[in-house]
Design an enzyme around this catalytic site. Structure first.
Site, PDB file in Angstrom:
ATOM      1  N   ARG A  78     -10.512 -32.767 -11.192  1.00 25.48           N
ATOM      2  CA  ARG A  78      -9.649 -31.734 -10.616  1.00 25.48           C
ATOM      3  C   ARG A  78     -10.148 -30.321 -10.885  1.00 25.48           C
ATOM      4  NH1 ARG A  78      -3.611 -32.896 -11.928  1.00 25.48           N
ATOM      5  NH2 ARG A  78      -3.346 -31.678 -10.043  1.00 25.48           N
ATOM      6  N   CYS A  79     -11.205 -30.200 -11.664  1.00 28.18           N
ATOM      7  CA  CYS A  79     -11.744 -28.893 -12.048  1.00 28.18           C
ATOM      8  C   CYS A  79     -12.935 -28.536 -11.162  1.00 28.18           C
ATOM      9  CB  CYS A  79     -12.155 -28.926 -13.515  1.00 28.18           C
ATOM     10  SG  CYS A  79     -13.056 -27.460 -14.059  1.00 28.18           S
ATOM     11  N   SER A  80     -12.880 -27.403 -10.500  1.00 27.86           N
ATOM     12  CA  SER A  80     -13.967 -27.009  -9.595  1.00 27.86           C
ATOM     13  C   SER A  80     -15.277 -26.792 -10.344  1.00 27.86           C
ATOM     14  CB  SER A  80     -13.587 -25.755  -8.808  1.00 27.86           C
ATOM     15  OG  SER A  80     -13.406 -24.652  -9.673  1.00 27.86           O
ATOM     16  N   ARG A  97     -16.731 -30.182 -11.074  1.00 24.19           N
ATOM     17  CA  ARG A  97     -17.302 -30.779  -9.852  1.00 24.19           C
ATOM     18  C   ARG A  97     -18.627 -30.115  -9.490  1.00 24.19           C
ATOM     19  NH1 ARG A  97     -11.940 -30.205  -8.075  1.00 24.19           N
ATOM     20  NH2 ARG A  97     -12.596 -28.540  -6.671  1.00 24.19           N
TER      21      ARG A  97
END
Length: 116
Positions: A11-13, A16
């Protein structure tokens, strides 16, 4: 080529982006979804040693949980903070990338290139 381990939060940009950067470099990657599979206290202790950090430096102090648990209390020992992070992995800064005996936090994601 050494395997690279990433403590990853889907969920963390930044997490990712770091994973994509590693994949583009075509490394053998072990992805650890640390929110679902938190590190043990021994594992986190090793990670902290590799990062050359104290537990408080690896904590996400802006998380609501940090304030709720009153983790700004200077009386908490390093061991207590490690145990709290393992029990509440949301508090662990991410992503953490480890290769051999080196570790780095992927903020910014390009920082991981320093250990590849």
């Amino acid at each position: 080529m050494s395997k690279i381990r990433i403590y990853h939060n889907t969920r963390c940009s930044k997490s990712r982006e770091t994973l994509a950067l590693l994949e583009n470099q075509q490394h053998d990657i072990e992805i650890i979804d640390y929110l679902n599979t938190p590190p043990t206290t021994d594992e986190l202790t090793v990670v902290l040693q590799l990062l050359n950090m104290r537990p408080r430096q690896l904590m996400r102090s802006k998380e609501t949980l940090y304030k709720e648990l009153q983790l700004d209390n200077a009386k908490l020992s390093d061991q207590q903070l490690i145990e709290i992070m393992c029990a509440n992995p949301k508090l662990i800064e991410r992503p953490i990338v480890i290769k051999d005996d080196q570790a780095i936090i992927g903020r910014p994601p390009e920082a991981v290139l320093n250990i590849l």
